[in-house]
Design an enzyme around this catalytic site. Structure first.
Site, PDB file in Angstrom:
ATOM      1  N   SER A 152       0.848  -1.193   0.000  1.00 42.99           N
ATOM      2  CA  SER A 152       0.000   0.000   0.000  1.00 42.99           C
ATOM      3  C   SER A 152       0.892   1.254   0.000  1.00 42.99           C
ATOM      4  CB  SER A 152      -0.960  -0.050   1.191  1.00 42.99           C
ATOM      5  OG  SER A 152      -1.952   0.919   1.068  1.00 42.99           O
ATOM      6  N   ARG A 222     -12.202   6.289   8.484  1.00 45.06           N
ATOM      7  CA  ARG A 222     -11.678   4.931   8.455  1.00 45.06           C
ATOM      8  C   ARG A 222     -12.654   3.976   7.758  1.00 45.06           C
ATOM      9  NH1 ARG A 222      -7.077   2.004   8.502  1.00 45.06           N
ATOM     10  NH2 ARG A 222      -7.267   0.093   9.693  1.00 45.06           N
ATOM     11  N   ASP A 314      -8.296  -5.851  -5.741  1.00 43.65           N
ATOM     12  CA  ASP A 314      -7.946  -4.589  -5.081  1.00 43.65           C
ATOM     13  C   ASP A 314      -8.734  -3.442  -5.715  1.00 43.65           C
ATOM     14  OD1 ASP A 314      -6.703  -2.308  -3.988  1.00 43.65           O
ATOM     15  OD2 ASP A 314      -4.738  -3.265  -3.938  1.00 43.65           O
ATOM     16  N   HIS A 347      -7.418  -5.176  -1.293  1.00 39.60           N
ATOM     17  CA  HIS A 347      -6.218  -4.420  -0.963  1.00 39.60           C
ATOM     18  C   HIS A 347      -5.529  -4.973   0.289  1.00 39.60           C
ATOM     19  CE1 HIS A 347      -3.635  -0.938  -1.145  1.00 39.60           C
ATOM     20  NE2 HIS A 347      -3.908  -0.637   0.095  1.00 39.60           N
ATOM     21  N   ASP A 348      -6.308  -5.471   1.219  1.00 39.88           N
ATOM     22  CA  ASP A 348      -5.778  -5.998   2.488  1.00 39.88           C
ATOM     23  C   ASP A 348      -5.209  -7.404   2.390  1.00 39.88           C
ATOM     24  OD1 ASP A 348      -6.039  -3.927   4.246  1.00 39.88           O
ATOM     25  OD2 ASP A 348      -7.776  -4.725   5.306  1.00 39.88           O
TER      26      ASP A 348
END
Lengths: 367, 367
Positions: A152, A222, A314, A347-348
């Site tokens: 990232s 968040r 992602d 993405h994680d």
């Protein structure tokens, strides 16, 4: 000058520097400090250092150690015989300049005013983060990195570090990053920042001495991020249309909403909103071509062999961006490998599919 | 009772009803009114009515007319020889129950308190919107619709209307909708609502008599929506990494941010936040299976021939959701057609690719 240092009880190692540190966007820091953690031993000729760059919100606590036994965010990745093998490598994880985990950042006390820098903290770029890390690395007597690696924001930083110091990085890995940030990714961070800017508790960044912190807006910022960190398909499988049982409400009613509620509030209390502003903006500004006459010229600074990894689901830095930087590097005759992970974790994925990443990293570092 | 009516200067037609209107979630409205606009003439046997259901934020002003000459949101779609051909059809566009364009909604004065209903307005489902529209349609002497059509929320409503009144809908078109809302789409609307709930100017929904309206949060909520209405690739082509020239800022600096700023502030002043809360929640709750023992049983209520259209780049209601409802309908031996539009305009394609949609609609209605 002790005021500038992070609280003494933080189990970080500290690098402190009083040499003026000029920033890309024009201002100069007249002192600078970075906190970090490390695992494994630096060998005699200082040739086994692997630097790990974190994402936006993670600290240097990537793995537990004697001074801080809490599990790190990449606990299974770092250790003897792990992906980042501490029998072989001296692994170093640095808290970003501008962040809020012991490195110089907006929450640090400004000696000129005896108050936190807050919104007066100067604008940063990813290049500044790379240059600050470089000073720390040099201070440890490390002239050449065995490797740098990051995902990232850390993936961008790996690229930028290799671009700034091509002769000092033997190889690098960039995971789920990009060579230049695109408009949709900028848009997500823009709305996150607007949420914070609109929070009266943010007080234009001067909230440090207030009773109430801008935690509500940090939680929502968040949550917007959380949507982009995973994939739609994972959520279909994991949450579907399940309800919490609390009944009709504008708050958590569906399970996915309860998940977001939890995720938002988890970060809200331990991340500095001013760091969030400055580091998300640095991500938006990121392009390897920044300051060069063309993107290609910026990319061409990179010469180290590298591994670029992307994930098919992602949303934030879609896989064509990792493939694009890989192709741009190949185009410059750089030894670049590309891995596409087909995972629902988006993405994680680097936090979830640890075995895949451990194998990929181990294989690449061994070459 | 005049208080319950929208301002007299709004150029809407009005349907008013004092028959109790029971809502799906339990409460009953003891009066109900809906505003609408229409184009073309209802024929003698009342067999040429086409009802157009709008998306979340659009009003019934789909096309200009003598009483309101401003261009409508589907100006090129409605008119003589257009996609919705007013030489043939009586086209009717209804403002949703719960909305803020003249139909009964949270901003309407509650005769019991002489104040707007505000947050006391009862929870709604898409089925309630369909049932309210049905009353209006019946009041015009229309027993059978030639067709109903809608995109986004309107696409769900087309499906639900056809499910509630299968014998009274000769055919329908559902564009960029879904048969049941998924968790990622719920997540986007959840964070939008959190932004509004956290705005002190929202006053828990009691802002109508305040000097300041919760326009800041409405703007940000809209901007979050805007990200999902278009596609990443369109923004790459349209904005790339272009800057506004205003310089480093947490506000509009990149062109894409300036676009979002503009889009957010455009909606913020003309959409009621309480309508936003209640209608987004209705979208989250939407499933054709709602109240039935299975999703399949809910789908099986639909018997009318139909055309389901999706767009390959839709982020909010991705094209597999339109394909899924089409396949579910085919599985029930319903005459269903499916069209996939390959466009970069994402969820908003129906507003952009008007020629494609006009042709598709014309062909289908002519069959």
């Amino acid at each position: 000058m002790d005021d500038q240092l992070p609280p003494a009880d933080l189990p970080f190692q500290l690098y402190s520097d009083t040499e003026p540190f000029p920033l890309v966007m024009g201002r100069t820091l007249d002192h600078m400090h970075l906190s970090f953690e490390s695992w494994g031993e630096l060998n005699e000729d200082h040739s086994n250092a692997v630097v790990l760059f974190t994402g936006l919100s993670a600290s240097s606590h990537a793995r537990s150690h004697a001074l801080n036994t809490a599990p790190g965010w990449w606990e299974a990745m770092i250790g003897p015989s792990c992906g980042l093998d501490t029998n072989k490598y001296f692994v170093l994880c640095i808290n970003h300049l501008g962040g809020c985990f012991g490195s110089l950042g907006p929450a640090t006390i400004d000696p000129a005013s005896d108050k936190p820098y807050g919104p007066t903290f100067p604008p940063l770029t990813i290049r500044d983060l790379a240059k600050a890390a470089h000073r720390l690395i040099r201070s440890l007597g490390i002239t050449h990195l065995y490797a740098c690696i990051g995902a990232s924001l850390g993936g961008m930083l790996s690229l930028e570090y290799a671009a700034c110091y091509p002769d000092q990085v033997n190889r690098f890995i960039s995971i789920s990053g990009t060579g230049r940030t695109g408009p949709q990714s900028i848009a997500y961070r823009y709305v996150q920042r607007q949420v914070i800017l609109n929070d009266p508790a943010y007080h234009d960044g001067w909230f440090y001495d207030k009773d109430e912190r801008p935690t509500k807006s940090m939680a929502v910022a968040r949550q917007i991020g959380n949507i982009t960190y995973r994939s739609r398909q994972e959520w279909e499988d994991r949450f579907g249309r399940s309800r919490t049982g609390n009944g009709y409400s504008f708050g958590p009613d569906f399970q996915v909403e309860s998940y977001l509620h939890h995720m938002g509030h988890k970060l809200a209390h331990h991340f500095d909103p001013n760091s969030f502003m400055i580091l998300t903006k640095a991500m938006d500004l990121f392009s390897l071509g920044y300051g060069f006459s063309s993107y290609r010229e910026g990319v061409a600074r990179i010469t180290s062999p590298n591994l670029i990894i992307g994930v098919t689901t992602d949303m934030l830095f879609p896989i064509d961006e990792q493939e694009a930087i890989h192709l741009a590097l190949k185009n410059e005759a750089v030894d670049s490998q590309f891995l596409a992970l087909d995972s629902l974790s988006g993405h994680d994925s680097f936090l979830v599919e640890v075995e895949f990443f451990a194998n990929a990293i181990q294989n690449f570092l061994r070459e």
